[in-house]
Write an enzyme that holds these catalytic residues in place. Structure first.
Site, PDB file in Angstrom:
ATOM      1  N   SER A 214      31.857  45.555  30.477  1.00 33.53           N
ATOM      2  CA  SER A 214      32.142  44.241  31.118  1.00 33.53           C
ATOM      3  C   SER A 214      30.745  43.699  31.858  1.00 33.53           C
ATOM      4  CB  SER A 214      33.048  44.330  32.297  1.00 33.53           C
ATOM      5  OG  SER A 214      34.480  44.727  31.778  1.00 33.53           O
ATOM      6  N   GLY A 216      30.669  40.584  33.525  1.00 29.69           N
ATOM      7  CA  GLY A 216      31.112  39.399  34.306  1.00 29.69           C
ATOM      8  C   GLY A 216      30.933  38.294  33.667  1.00 29.69           C
ATOM      9  N   GLU A 218      28.950  36.940  32.061  1.00 29.54           N
ATOM     10  CA  GLU A 218      28.071  37.003  30.724  1.00 29.54           C
ATOM     11  C   GLU A 218      29.081  37.638  29.595  1.00 29.54           C
ATOM     12  OE1 GLU A 218      24.760  39.647  31.670  1.00 29.54           O
ATOM     13  OE2 GLU A 218      24.713  38.300  33.647  1.00 29.54           O
ATOM     14  N   GLY A 219      30.409  37.745  29.859  1.00 30.91           N
ATOM     15  CA  GLY A 219      31.203  38.287  28.621  1.00 30.91           C
ATOM     16  C   GLY A 219      31.399  39.815  28.916  1.00 30.91           C
ATOM     17  N   GLY A 245      39.143  43.778  34.322  1.00 30.02           N
ATOM     18  CA  GLY A 245      39.021  44.890  33.483  1.00 30.02           C
ATOM     19  C   GLY A 245      40.066  45.694  32.973  1.00 30.02           C
ATOM     20  N   ASP A 246      41.055  45.769  33.834  1.00 31.62           N
ATOM     21  CA  ASP A 246      42.387  46.218  33.453  1.00 31.62           C
ATOM     22  C   ASP A 246      43.136  45.712  32.451  1.00 31.62           C
ATOM     23  OD1 ASP A 246      41.976  47.922  35.717  1.00 31.62           O
ATOM     24  OD2 ASP A 246      43.173  46.317  36.860  1.00 31.62           O
TER      25      ASP A 246
END
Length: 313
Positions: A214, A216, A218-219, A245-246
């Site tokens: 991840s 953020g 930025e994909g 994230g989950d």
């Protein structure tokens, strides 16, 4: 069926506040309270998307009773292992003005050694009916050394996805798990390598098959022996990132349950889209129905292994 394992569950408490001011006094409407912890969030997303999932975790004390009541009302299939230690709490303040979220997570209290043995045995038994096993989140301070290794072994020959941090991230890579899902800070902290591509490749060298990283706004980055791809939206989204994230883990598990030979671009597109769709929702464990449109809007590019993904979108 996808089995999710949460070694350190939490009662998630979320309040929306007009604007957070450090040192100030704030008023808010009644907050939302739900059973949380990363593995429970994964199971909740899968269940909402019509994908068979079962969550296993511990419960203890008054907060554990609160977690159990909410989880039962959610209809997410689950197995709860009673322990003496109270279930921890996680508190999120959503700032409406800034569109961001401040989170305070209690560290949790470790169950006893005999309770951990019961937990691992339950994971082993439940894994017999699973196609994929997901182990997500932190471990409470004082958890036995080797607990993660024992949980991975309990999955048998099923593919395992791990989303954790610190030395546990390296231990999962050493165990040769199918997918690891760190964020940029977790990867740098675990490996001591600031460059995200080099850090992800270190996890591959140790034995992981695929790293979903991840980034953020930025994909997301997907790194495997087949190559390196980055996916991002044309513009970043504002919202609550606590379950992003989950949702990415849930998406990878949903594909891995169908085909163990994951196509790099397919898993990256779904993981990035579901992650972005989670940001649009007020609570962790939910994704927006806009995720197909978000997947179509993604910009996917190949990354040279000798370069670092762009820091801007």
């Amino acid at each position: 069926m996808i089995l999710t394992v949460t070694p350190n569950p939490a009662v998630d408490m979320t309040w929306e506040i007009d604007r957070i001011e450090t040192g100030g006094t704030h008023r808010a409407d009644a907050g939302a309270v739900r059973a949380g912890g990363k593995g429970l969030n994964v199971a909740r997303v899968l269940h909402a998307e019509g994908i068979a999932a079962r969550a296993i975790t511990t419960v203890g004390g008054a907060t554990g009773s609160e977690l159990q009541d909410e989880l039962e009302s959610s209809a997410v299939p689950h197995l709860l292992i009673p322990v003496a230690a109270p279930t921890r709490r996680s508190i999120a303040w959503v700032d409406r003005a800034l569109g961001d979220t401040t989170i305070v997570n209690e560290r949790g209290v470790s169950p006893t050694p005999s309770e951990w043995v019961e937990f691992v045995d339950a994971v082993r038994e439940e894994s017999a009916a699973a196609s994929v096993v997901v182990i997500s989140g932190s471990f409470p301070p004082g958890a036995p050394d080797g607990l993660l290794r024992d949980l991975i072994a309990a999955a048998g020959d099923r593919p395992v996805i791990v989303d954790t941090s610190g030395p546990l991230l390296l231990a999962a890579a050493d165990a040769g798990v199918a997918v690891l899902k760190p964020n940029r800070a977790e990867l740098a902290d675990a490996t001591g390598i600031s460059d995200p591509v080099a850090g992800a490749r270190e996890l591959l060298r140790r034995g992981a098959k695929l790293v979903l990283l991840s980034l953020g706004a930025e994909g997301m980055l997907a790194v495997s022996a087949d190559g390196i791809l980055q996916a991002r939206l044309p513009e970043p989204l504002a919202g609550n990132p606590t379950g992003a994230g989950d949702a990415a883990v849930a998406s990878a598990a949903s594909l891995l349950a169908v085909d163990r030979a994951l196509d790099l671009e397919s898993v990256l597109r779904r993981a990035t889209a579901w992650s972005a769709a989670a940001v649009l929702m007020p609570l962790a464990g939910e994704i927006s129905p806009r995720h197909p449109q978000l997947a179509d809007a993604l910009i996917v590019t190949a990354v040279d292994p000798l370069t670092t993904p762009k820091d801007s979108v």
